[in-house]
Scaffold this active site. Structure first.
Site, PDB file in Angstrom:
ATOM      1  N   ASP A   4      28.205   2.370 -89.708  1.00 17.30           N
ATOM      2  CA  ASP A   4      27.703   0.989 -89.635  1.00 17.30           C
ATOM      3  C   ASP A   4      28.669   0.119 -90.414  1.00 17.30           C
ATOM      4  O   ASP A   4      29.367   0.616 -91.309  1.00 17.30           O
ATOM      5  CB  ASP A   4      26.280   0.922 -90.261  1.00 17.30           C
ATOM      6  CG  ASP A   4      25.530  -0.343 -89.849  1.00 17.30           C
ATOM      7  OD1 ASP A   4      26.006  -1.453 -90.155  1.00 17.30           O
ATOM      8  OD2 ASP A   4      24.463  -0.232 -89.217  1.00 17.30           O
ATOM      9  N   ARG A  33      22.284  -0.566 -75.524  1.00 18.97           N
ATOM     10  CA  ARG A  33      22.737  -1.364 -74.380  1.00 18.97           C
ATOM     11  C   ARG A  33      23.771  -0.572 -73.588  1.00 18.97           C
ATOM     12  O   ARG A  33      24.645   0.091 -74.179  1.00 18.97           O
ATOM     13  CB  ARG A  33      23.385  -2.682 -74.839  1.00 18.97           C
ATOM     14  CG  ARG A  33      22.396  -3.741 -75.335  1.00 18.97           C
ATOM     15  CD  ARG A  33      21.471  -4.272 -74.246  1.00 18.97           C
ATOM     16  NE  ARG A  33      20.543  -5.288 -74.731  1.00 18.97           N
ATOM     17  CZ  ARG A  33      19.306  -5.054 -75.159  1.00 18.97           C
ATOM     18  NH1 ARG A  33      18.822  -3.819 -75.165  1.00 18.97           N
ATOM     19  NH2 ARG A  33      18.527  -6.052 -75.555  1.00 18.97           N
ATOM     20  N   GLU A  54      22.044  -3.271 -65.367  1.00 18.11           N
ATOM     21  CA  GLU A  54      20.907  -2.440 -64.973  1.00 18.11           C
ATOM     22  C   GLU A  54      19.908  -3.150 -64.052  1.00 18.11           C
ATOM     23  O   GLU A  54      19.179  -2.487 -63.311  1.00 18.11           O
ATOM     24  CB  GLU A  54      20.175  -1.908 -66.217  1.00 18.11           C
ATOM     25  CG  GLU A  54      19.566  -2.991 -67.075  1.00 18.11           C
ATOM     26  CD  GLU A  54      19.145  -2.486 -68.458  1.00 18.11           C
ATOM     27  OE1 GLU A  54      19.514  -1.378 -68.866  1.00 18.11           O
ATOM     28  OE2 GLU A  54      18.421  -3.253 -69.130  1.00 18.11           O
ATOM     29  N   HIS A  86      15.055   1.108 -68.985  1.00 17.83           N
ATOM     30  CA  HIS A  86      14.884   0.196 -70.136  1.00 17.83           C
ATOM     31  C   HIS A  86      13.400   0.080 -70.519  1.00 17.83           C
ATOM     32  O   HIS A  86      12.813  -1.000 -70.474  1.00 17.83           O
ATOM     33  CB  HIS A  86      15.472  -1.188 -69.812  1.00 17.83           C
ATOM     34  CG  HIS A  86      15.822  -1.965 -71.045  1.00 17.83           C
ATOM     35  ND1 HIS A  86      16.934  -2.750 -71.145  1.00 17.83           N
ATOM     36  CD2 HIS A  86      15.187  -2.075 -72.250  1.00 17.83           C
ATOM     37  CE1 HIS A  86      16.990  -3.315 -72.333  1.00 17.83           C
ATOM     38  NE2 HIS A  86      15.928  -2.914 -73.029  1.00 17.83           N
TER      39      HIS A  86
HETATM   40  P1  NAD Z   1      19.568  -4.257 -86.293  1.00 19.79           P
HETATM   41  O1  NAD Z   1      20.282  -5.558 -86.294  1.00 19.79           O
HETATM   42  O2  NAD Z   1      18.469  -4.052 -87.259  1.00 19.79           O
HETATM   43  O3  NAD Z   1      20.609  -3.064 -86.477  1.00 19.79           O
HETATM   44  C1  NAD Z   1      21.871  -3.052 -85.895  1.00 19.79           C
HETATM   45  C2  NAD Z   1      22.836  -2.387 -86.855  1.00 19.79           C
HETATM   46  O4  NAD Z   1      24.126  -2.362 -86.213  1.00 19.79           O
HETATM   47  C3  NAD Z   1      23.020  -3.160 -88.176  1.00 19.79           C
HETATM   48  O5  NAD Z   1      22.841  -2.285 -89.261  1.00 19.79           O
HETATM   49  C4  NAD Z   1      24.428  -3.719 -88.098  1.00 19.79           C
HETATM   50  O6  NAD Z   1      25.075  -3.782 -89.354  1.00 19.79           O
HETATM   51  C5  NAD Z   1      25.102  -2.708 -87.181  1.00 19.79           C
HETATM   52  N1  NAD Z   1      26.262  -3.255 -86.506  1.00 19.79           N
HETATM   53  C6  NAD Z   1      26.372  -4.440 -85.863  1.00 19.79           C
HETATM   54  N2  NAD Z   1      27.610  -4.577 -85.350  1.00 19.79           N
HETATM   55  C7  NAD Z   1      28.293  -3.461 -85.682  1.00 19.79           C
HETATM   56  C8  NAD Z   1      29.615  -3.013 -85.451  1.00 19.79           C
HETATM   57  N3  NAD Z   1      30.495  -3.768 -84.770  1.00 19.79           N
HETATM   58  N4  NAD Z   1      29.983  -1.808 -85.924  1.00 19.79           N
HETATM   59  C9  NAD Z   1      29.099  -1.061 -86.638  1.00 19.79           C
HETATM   60  N5  NAD Z   1      27.834  -1.426 -86.903  1.00 19.79           N
HETATM   61  C10 NAD Z   1      27.442  -2.604 -86.434  1.00 19.79           C
HETATM   62  O7  NAD Z   1      19.070  -4.063 -84.782  1.00 19.79           O
HETATM   63  P2  NAD Z   1      17.909  -3.102 -84.302  1.00 19.79           P
HETATM   64  O8  NAD Z   1      16.610  -3.809 -84.387  1.00 19.79           O
HETATM   65  O9  NAD Z   1      18.049  -1.771 -84.960  1.00 19.79           O
HETATM   66  O10 NAD Z   1      18.276  -2.991 -82.737  1.00 19.79           O
HETATM   67  C11 NAD Z   1      19.479  -2.377 -82.303  1.00 19.79           C
HETATM   68  C12 NAD Z   1      19.656  -2.590 -80.813  1.00 19.79           C
HETATM   69  O11 NAD Z   1      18.673  -1.839 -80.089  1.00 19.79           O
HETATM   70  C13 NAD Z   1      19.401  -4.026 -80.320  1.00 19.79           C
HETATM   71  O12 NAD Z   1      20.523  -4.848 -80.521  1.00 19.79           O
HETATM   72  C14 NAD Z   1      19.098  -3.826 -78.864  1.00 19.79           C
HETATM   73  O13 NAD Z   1      20.288  -3.891 -78.119  1.00 19.79           O
HETATM   74  C15 NAD Z   1      18.544  -2.396 -78.800  1.00 19.79           C
HETATM   75  N6  NAD Z   1      17.121  -2.358 -78.386  1.00 19.79           N
HETATM   76  C16 NAD Z   1      16.798  -1.706 -77.240  1.00 19.79           C
HETATM   77  C17 NAD Z   1      15.463  -1.650 -76.819  1.00 19.79           C
HETATM   78  C18 NAD Z   1      15.052  -0.915 -75.566  1.00 19.79           C
HETATM   79  O14 NAD Z   1      13.927  -1.125 -75.082  1.00 19.79           O
HETATM   80  N7  NAD Z   1      15.860  -0.036 -75.027  1.00 19.79           N
HETATM   81  C19 NAD Z   1      14.482  -2.290 -77.579  1.00 19.79           C
HETATM   82  C20 NAD Z   1      14.843  -2.933 -78.766  1.00 19.79           C
HETATM   83  C21 NAD Z   1      16.182  -2.964 -79.171  1.00 19.79           C
END
Ligand code: NAD
Length: 331
Positions: free
Chosen positions: A173, A228, A257, A298
């Site tokens: 991260d 994603r 998708e 999804h």
């Molecule tokens: P969050 O913001 O709490 O966590 C994301 C983490 O990624 C953070 O710790 C951030 O520091 C890190 N990050 C960001 N850019 C980065 C990079 N370039 N390199 C390394 N680390 C990086 O988000 P979350 O709530 O945990 O959600 C994560 C993702 O899950 C969402 O962005 C969304 O795309 C996906 N999601 C999918 C569903 C689904 O139904 N499939 C539902 C909710 C969320």
């Protein structure tokens, strides 16, 4: 404040109709949209819209609203919203942050275990009366190394569950403020038996899993994606499934998708889909027809509890906006 809700399910519609306070005028639509959407005159001057993940909120769509100040995303991801345009117009974007940290984490393990224990094909075969035990021999989680890319809200829940399965957890991260072991991305690729993606989609994370990444991974690595589709180069993924580098894929998301889901607004026709997505459509189909690949549409978020929380958080976001509170704003 006039708030236009798009893409509402019946339950959501009832919830917002019932709970939106008298300070707001709601316009409730179950319709999805794209940039060609013709806006009914009565909503052109709305100050706020609320959207789900299935529509692309690009500048062309946003320009239709002459007075827009807020977007209330009923999702955590906001990669479908043109944030640069919003910044240029001072539009604040709220998300339903934390509605489903546990929900997505639980689902990550649901598809991971389904894939590595060959559950979908076992179910199909038992119904057809064609069971062959050797076909379903799979992998265990116990003692394996799980590489988590993105230790945010969801990634942390995944790490907790992984520990309960007696897995070794390593993480990558940009922020490293947690008790878990952080490694470089290359080290994560080299050491992980299973890699799970929980970063947002952005220019920095696009194709974070690409041919070069696969070349560093262990033979037999398992890839899980509930974040994603754009995070994975699908051409490299198919190639590495075919050459045996990747043993299983479990993915809840695909690039472009909507077309695969059949949710594309217009009737499916070659000229309605841009070339990039058309290409992805064929590649996604190739991926889904490769063995040891499990793809779901999804649905990681989709529990009664989480959907209720999305509505509750969105309602709170709307009230906060009125009061000038910017909690859950991403820009
Ligand atoms: P969050 O913001 O709490 O966590 C994301 C983490 O990624 C953070 O710790 C951030 O520091 C890190 N990050 C960001 N850019 C980065 C990079 N370039 N390199 C390394 N680390 C990086 O988000 P979350 O709530 O945990 O959600 C994560 C993702 O899950 C969402 O962005 C969304 O795309 C996906 N999601 C999918 C569903 C689904 O139904 N499939 C539902 C909710 C969320």
């Amino acid at each position: 404040m006039k708030v236009v809700f798009f893409d509402l399910t019946n339950e959501e519609k009832v919830y917002f109709e019932t709970n939106l306070s008298k300070d707001f005028v709601g316009y409730f639509s179950s319709e999805s949209f794209d940039s060609n959407y013709i806006l009914p005159a009565e909503i052109e001057e709305a100050e706020a819209i609320s959207v789900f993940v299935s529509g692309k909120i690009d500048a062309q769509f946003l320009k239709k609203f002459s007075n827009l100040k807020y977007i209330f995303a009923r999702s955590v991801g906001f990669d479908h919203i043109d944030i640069d345009y919003c910044n240029s117009k001072g539009i604040k974007v709220y998300t339903a942050k934390h509605y489903g940290d546990n929900t997505i984490a639980e689902y990550t393990f649901a598809i991971l275990l389904s894939a590595i224990r060959n559950i979908p094909s076992a179910i199909t075969d038992v119904k057809a009366g064609k069971v062959k035990q050797s076909k379903y021999r799979g992998l265990e989680l116990f003692g394996k190394t799980l590489g988590i890319i993105g230790l945010g809200a969801i990634g942390k829940q995944v790490a907790k569950i992984a520990e309960a399965f007696s897995m070794n957890v390593i993480c990558y991260d940009v922020k490293t403020n947690s008790k878990y072991q952080f490694v470089s991305l290359d080290e994560l690729f080299e050491k992980s038996d299973i890699i799970t993606l929980h970063v947002p989609y952005s220019l920095q994370t696009e194709n974070i899993i690409n041919a070069s990444a696969f070349s560093k991974m262990k033979k037999g690595v398992v890839i899980v994606n509930t974040a994603r589709g754009e995070l994975v180069d699908v051409v490299a993924l198919i190639e590495n499934l075919n050459n045996g580098k990747v043993s299983y894929v479990a993915s809840d998301v695909l690039e472009c998708e909507n077309i695969v889901h059949g949710n594309y607004k217009k009737d499916f026709c070659l000229s309605c889909v841009d070339e990039h997505c058309l290409q992805k459509f064929f590649l996604n189909n190739k991926l889904m027809n490769t063995s040891n690949v499990l793809v779901t549409p999804h649905i990681a978020y989709n529990t009664y509890e989480a959907v209720k929380r999305i509505s509750e958080i969105t309602l709170k976001n709307i009230e906060n906006a009125k009061d000038g509170i910017f909690k859950n704003v991403v820009n």
